[in-house]
Design a protein around this motif. Structure first.
Motif, mmCIF file in Angstrom:
data_model
loop_
_atom_site.group_PDB
_atom_site.id
_atom_site.type_symbol
_atom_site.label_atom_id
_atom_site.label_comp_id
_atom_site.label_asym_id
_atom_site.label_seq_id
_atom_site.Cartn_x
_atom_site.Cartn_y
_atom_site.Cartn_z
ATOM 1 N N UNK A 1 -52.422 23.802 -35.772
ATOM 2 C CA UNK A 1 -53.544 24.735 -35.874
ATOM 3 C C UNK A 1 -54.182 24.796 -34.486
ATOM 4 N N UNK A 2 -54.189 25.986 -33.901
ATOM 5 C CA UNK A 2 -54.686 26.138 -32.535
ATOM 6 C C UNK A 2 -55.850 27.126 -32.514
ATOM 7 N N UNK A 3 -56.677 26.985 -31.483
ATOM 8 C CA UNK A 3 -57.816 27.873 -31.304
ATOM 9 C C UNK A 3 -58.580 27.458 -30.062
ATOM 10 N N UNK A 4 -59.524 28.285 -29.654
ATOM 11 C CA UNK A 4 -60.306 27.984 -28.456
ATOM 12 C C UNK A 4 -61.709 28.553 -28.594
ATOM 13 N N UNK B 1 -60.333 24.502 -25.913
ATOM 14 C CA UNK B 1 -59.062 24.737 -26.587
ATOM 15 C C UNK B 1 -58.497 23.458 -27.173
ATOM 16 N N UNK B 2 -57.973 23.554 -28.391
ATOM 17 C CA UNK B 2 -57.394 22.378 -29.063
ATOM 18 C C UNK B 2 -56.192 22.791 -29.898
ATOM 19 N N UNK B 3 -55.375 21.792 -30.214
ATOM 20 C CA UNK B 3 -54.235 21.971 -31.112
ATOM 21 C C UNK B 3 -54.188 20.755 -32.031
ATOM 22 N N UNK B 4 -54.301 20.989 -33.333
ATOM 23 C CA UNK B 4 -54.237 19.917 -34.322
ATOM 24 C C UNK B 4 -52.909 19.994 -35.063
ATOM 25 N N UNK C 1 -51.783 29.116 -45.063
ATOM 26 C CA UNK C 1 -53.229 29.349 -45.088
ATOM 27 C C UNK C 1 -53.968 28.161 -44.470
ATOM 28 N N UNK C 2 -55.128 28.451 -43.894
ATOM 29 C CA UNK C 2 -55.979 27.408 -43.314
ATOM 30 C C UNK C 2 -57.163 27.204 -44.250
ATOM 31 N N UNK C 3 -57.291 25.989 -44.768
ATOM 32 C CA UNK C 3 -58.374 25.681 -45.700
ATOM 33 C C UNK C 3 -59.366 24.695 -45.078
ATOM 34 N N UNK C 4 -60.541 24.589 -45.721
ATOM 35 C CA UNK C 4 -61.629 23.698 -45.273
ATOM 36 C C UNK C 4 -62.132 24.069 -43.885
ATOM 37 N N UNK C 5 -62.284 25.362 -43.639
ATOM 38 C CA UNK C 5 -62.789 25.818 -42.333
ATOM 39 C C UNK C 5 -64.208 25.327 -42.067
ATOM 40 N N UNK C 6 -64.969 25.062 -43.133
ATOM 41 C CA UNK C 6 -66.350 24.599 -42.935
ATOM 42 C C UNK C 6 -66.401 23.207 -42.311
ATOM 43 N N UNK D 1 -71.677 27.955 -28.467
ATOM 44 C CA UNK D 1 -70.254 28.248 -28.355
ATOM 45 C C UNK D 1 -69.828 29.276 -29.406
ATOM 46 N N UNK D 2 -68.849 30.075 -29.042
ATOM 47 C CA UNK D 2 -68.241 31.035 -29.964
ATOM 48 C C UNK D 2 -66.724 30.990 -29.783
ATOM 49 N N UNK D 3 -66.034 31.568 -30.761
ATOM 50 C CA UNK D 3 -64.569 31.603 -30.693
ATOM 51 C C UNK D 3 -64.115 32.651 -29.678
ATOM 52 N N UNK D 4 -63.185 32.245 -28.818
ATOM 53 C CA UNK D 4 -62.493 33.228 -27.976
ATOM 54 C C UNK D 4 -61.043 33.370 -28.430
ATOM 55 N N UNK D 5 -60.583 32.414 -29.210
ATOM 56 C CA UNK D 5 -59.265 32.506 -29.842
ATOM 57 C C UNK D 5 -59.409 31.941 -31.248
ATOM 58 N N UNK D 6 -59.360 32.812 -32.235
ATOM 59 C CA UNK D 6 -59.579 32.404 -33.620
ATOM 60 C C UNK D 6 -58.507 31.406 -34.065
ATOM 61 N N UNK D 7 -58.880 30.562 -35.021
ATOM 62 C CA UNK D 7 -57.948 29.571 -35.554
ATOM 63 C C UNK D 7 -56.721 30.250 -36.156
ATOM 64 N N UNK D 8 -55.555 29.714 -35.847
ATOM 65 C CA UNK D 8 -54.319 30.229 -36.431
ATOM 66 C C UNK D 8 -53.289 29.100 -36.480
#
Length: 295
Positions: free
Chosen positions: A214-217, A190-193, A138-143, A151-158
């Protein structure tokens, strides 16, 4: 004056004699004592087994002579760190370690200082067979994640991977949860943590992972106006289309690449139907969306 000197010499003689006597006495001292030490597993997981207790006390007889007989305090609650190779299965629910392995470590660590004798030939660890289960991360602390203005998400966090195989006792993995905590971060593009995996401890262990990505764009959202001309009853009509989407999707692209147009004819009008051809693109408006026919 002479009597004082004789008195000092006498006291010095008594002191030296006492020291010599003490050293001779200590040198002849032999001491043997039963002590409790602890055998410590490198992990609660050993091969395909989960140890119910990773620290097991055992009784040992320690002997020393001379000055070493005064050093027994350094052995109080001493821990012998075992290796996975030291363990062998005795029977269902039990793993054992040969006491000779423990003695070997102690003799190496205290060679010439103490001698040891273990009372029992084996040290036994209660255990259970390891169970395995895949658990979603699970991904927590999304806030904590902020997007730049517009900007908007084109690739949701996963998470990558999105689930992890864990091992442990059945009652522990049945209620195990895995998660990552998002740090404060402005997500532009785009980033990867690479983040630590939480929920892994001495009761539930991961087979392969201690961290997950955790990746997303995200992309800047823009609007773009297109004009399309169609002929109805030999008359040209201009159709104005407004489209919104990621800026990179709307750059150097034609309307035909984004929208498929079809017309539905009736005796009195022609209705214009549209179908969006690319993901993340939305149609804001089309004017007019129908054209009256000439009578």
């Amino acid at each position: 004056m002479t009597s004082r000197l004789i008195h000092k010499e006498f006291l010095l003689f008594i002191l030296l004699s006492s020291i010599i006597w003490l050293l001779l006495t200590i040198g002849k001292t032999e001491r043997t004592e039963s002590m409790t030490m602890y055998a410590v597993s490198p992990s609660s997981r050993v091969n395909e087994y989960y140890l119910k207790d990773s620290i097991i006390p055992f009784e040992i007889e320690v002997s020393a002579s001379g000055i070493n007989s005064l050093r027994f305090n350094q052995l109080k609650e001493y821990q012998v760190n075992l290796k996975e190779i030291d363990f062998a299965q005795k029977e269902q629910g039990l793993l054992e370690v040969q006491s000779s392995n423990v003695l070997s470590q102690l003799n190496t660590a205290f060679r010439g200082t103490f001698s040891f004798d273990v009372k029992y030939p084996k040290i036994v660890f209660p255990c259970e067979h390891l169970e395995r289960k895949k658990i979603a991360v699970a991904i927590q602390s999304r806030t904590n994640i902020k997007l730049p203005r517009g900007y908007k998400w084109i690739e949701e966090l996963r998470c990558k991977p999105d689930s992890i195989e864990v091992a442990g006792a059945l009652d522990h993995i049945a209620k195990a949860e895995l998660w990552v905590e998002l740090p404060e971060f402005t997500w532009k593009g785009g980033h990867s943590l690479n983040l630590p995996l939480n929920g892994i401890d001495n009761k539930v262990s991961s087979i392969d992972y201690t961290k997950v990505e955790v990746i997303g764009a995200t992309a800047l959202w823009v609007e773009k106006r297109f004009t399309k001309s169609i002929v109805v009853d030999q008359k040209m009509h201009d159709i104005e289309i407004w489209i919104a989407g990621p800026s990179q999707y709307l750059t150097n692209v034609t309307l035909e690449e984004l929208v498929l147009f079809t017309t539905i004819e009736s005796p009195t009008s022609i209705k214009i139907e549209t179908e969006i051809l690319k993901d993340k693109i939305s149609l804001l408006s089309i004017q007019p969306n129908s054209i009256e026919r000439l009578e």
